[in-house]
Design an enzyme around this catalytic site. Structure first.
Site, PDB file in Angstrom:
ATOM      1  N   HIS A 134    -121.645  13.079  42.013  1.00 55.40           N
ATOM      2  CA  HIS A 134    -122.406  13.215  43.263  1.00 55.40           C
ATOM      3  C   HIS A 134    -121.487  13.526  44.454  1.00 55.40           C
ATOM      4  O   HIS A 134    -120.342  13.926  44.268  1.00 55.40           O
ATOM      5  CB  HIS A 134    -123.278  11.977  43.503  1.00 55.40           C
ATOM      6  CG  HIS A 134    -124.057  11.583  42.287  1.00 55.40           C
ATOM      7  ND1 HIS A 134    -125.104  12.323  41.800  1.00 55.40           N
ATOM      8  CD2 HIS A 134    -123.892  10.529  41.423  1.00 55.40           C
ATOM      9  CE1 HIS A 134    -125.582  11.745  40.698  1.00 55.40           C
ATOM     10  NE2 HIS A 134    -124.853  10.662  40.447  1.00 55.40           N
ATOM     11  N   GLU A 150    -123.157   5.280  45.274  1.00 56.63           N
ATOM     12  CA  GLU A 150    -122.487   5.682  44.040  1.00 56.63           C
ATOM     13  C   GLU A 150    -121.417   6.723  44.310  1.00 56.63           C
ATOM     14  O   GLU A 150    -120.332   6.688  43.704  1.00 56.63           O
ATOM     15  CB  GLU A 150    -123.507   6.224  43.032  1.00 56.63           C
ATOM     16  CG  GLU A 150    -122.894   6.644  41.715  1.00 56.63           C
ATOM     17  CD  GLU A 150    -123.882   7.308  40.770  1.00 56.63           C
ATOM     18  OE1 GLU A 150    -123.443   7.773  39.690  1.00 56.63           O
ATOM     19  OE2 GLU A 150    -125.085   7.397  41.102  1.00 56.63           O
ATOM     20  N   HIS A 159    -119.319   7.893  36.953  1.00 53.80           N
ATOM     21  CA  HIS A 159    -120.628   7.554  37.514  1.00 53.80           C
ATOM     22  C   HIS A 159    -120.846   6.047  37.496  1.00 53.80           C
ATOM     23  O   HIS A 159    -120.048   5.284  36.942  1.00 53.80           O
ATOM     24  CB  HIS A 159    -121.743   8.222  36.689  1.00 53.80           C
ATOM     25  CG  HIS A 159    -121.862   9.682  36.896  1.00 53.80           C
ATOM     26  ND1 HIS A 159    -122.737  10.249  37.791  1.00 53.80           N
ATOM     27  CD2 HIS A 159    -121.189  10.717  36.314  1.00 53.80           C
ATOM     28  CE1 HIS A 159    -122.617  11.571  37.761  1.00 53.80           C
ATOM     29  NE2 HIS A 159    -121.684  11.888  36.870  1.00 53.80           N
ATOM     30  N   GLU A 177    -120.498   5.747  32.744  1.00 52.94           N
ATOM     31  CA  GLU A 177    -121.342   4.941  33.630  1.00 52.94           C
ATOM     32  C   GLU A 177    -120.717   3.548  33.660  1.00 52.94           C
ATOM     33  O   GLU A 177    -120.842   2.768  32.727  1.00 52.94           O
ATOM     34  CB  GLU A 177    -122.778   4.893  33.108  1.00 52.94           C
ATOM     35  CG  GLU A 177    -123.476   6.246  33.037  1.00 52.94           C
ATOM     36  CD  GLU A 177    -124.020   6.720  34.390  1.00 52.94           C
ATOM     37  OE1 GLU A 177    -123.847   5.987  35.401  1.00 52.94           O
ATOM     38  OE2 GLU A 177    -124.621   7.812  34.427  1.00 52.94           O
TER      39      GLU A 177
END
Length: 328
Positions: A118, A155, A210, A292
């Protein structure tokens, strides 16, 4: 100078011819000494070379019998501490520089692409990131905003921080590290561009960092692996195997370093998940995984993800997995 305690003997005149005989004996002794001395000196020099004695160690060599080892073979010589090491232990001395990988290192010349998930600017560019892109098997949005903790920690901030820590660790091992972005652009890049950066760098490994955003009580890390897909520009057949190996190495090291457990809400407790709907994986031609690191929407995981000390552990675990995969 006398070397004994016997009383002195009276002097007597030498017998006729005694001087001649003494001279003959002295001549013979001199000849013997001339023969023996070079041989002895050569032996002494060989001992000095073999023991490493230098010019400052002028003592004659003392050759000791090898210590018994109980195996019938001489004991091995003691290990010599390397430069900058503690002479008592052989361990690196405090403050001594760590050895840098040489040209023969298995990591020499290898490249890792790090993809911080992101971008903080995505929140202000919804129109741009919502545009559809082709991921080979479908069309998806260019990018997303990512999630946040309940307190508002984003995030995108987390992924960039861990990625920077990861870069420092990998460069310290001699690897070349390429970022897909460093929040130096207003938004994005799109998932198609992220994949292209790894491909064009001919990366030996690509890792996208992430954190998840699911319900409270869902905890733990998981590593996403590419499924075998083929369609349009997507063809993952060549990377499925090595990507799994990369993911397994990262998962094991991440758990060991952070103390976190595998996700309790997917992956069957393995910490590994296979997906075919992520453009960053579908379009990659290089071994690639998503990590993650935890669930930002769970209060216990969030406490870890917002800790700089824990983020350093997360980066270390990912780095150890990458280095292990690359043979370091």
């Amino acid at each position: 100078m006398r070397y004994d305690d016997s009383p002195p003997q009276p002097e007597t005149a030498p017998a006729p011819g005694a001087d001649r005989r003494r001279f003959a004996r002295r001549s013979a002794l001199a000849v013997a000494a001339a023969v023996i001395a070079p041989t002895t000196l050569a032996g002494w020099v060989l001992v000095q070379v073999g023991t490493g004695a230098g010019a400052d160690d002028a003592r004659p060599p003392r050759i000791a019998a090898p210590a018994a080892t109980g195996t019938g073979t001489p004991a091995a010589p003691p290990a010599t501490a390397s430069p900058g090491a503690d002479p008592s232990t052989g361990a690196p001395a405090s403050g001594a520089p760590a050895p840098s990988p040489g040209a023969t290192s298995p990591l020499a010349g290898k490249t890792v692409v790090i993809d911080p998930g992101h971008n903080t600017g995505n929140f202000d560019h919804s129109r741009e990131i919502n545009q559809q892109v082709d991921i080979g098997t479908a069309r998806k949005e260019c990018d997303t905003t990512g999630t946040t903790t309940r307190a508002g920690y984003r995030e995108a901030d987390f992924t960039l921080d861990v990625s920077r820590r990861l870069r420092t660790l990998l460069e310290g091992r001699g690897l070349k590290v390429v970022f897909t972005h460093e929040a130096d652009r207003a938004w994005g890049p799109c998932i198609t561009e992220r994949a292209r950066i790894g491909n064009e760098a001919n990366a030996d490994a690509v890792v996208s960092v992430h954190a998840d955003g699911v319900s409270e009580g869902s905890r733990g890390y998981h590593v996403i692996l590419p499924a075998k897909v083929k369609g349009g520009a997507a063809d993952t057949a060549a990377i499925v195997g090595p990507s799994r190996t990369l993911g397994e190495r990262i998962a094991a090291n991440f758990a060991r370093t952070t103390g976190s457990g595998p996700a309790n809400y997917l992956g069957g407790g393995t910490g590994l998940v296979v997906r075919d709907d992520l453009g960053g994986l579908n379009l990659s031609t290089r071994p690639k995984v998503f990590v993650e690191c935890g669930n930002m929407r769970d209060s216990k995981d969030a406490a870890l993800l917002t800790s700089p000390q824990w983020r350093q552990k997360a980066a270390q675990g990912i780095a150890d997995g990458i280095v292990g995969f690359l043979g370091g």
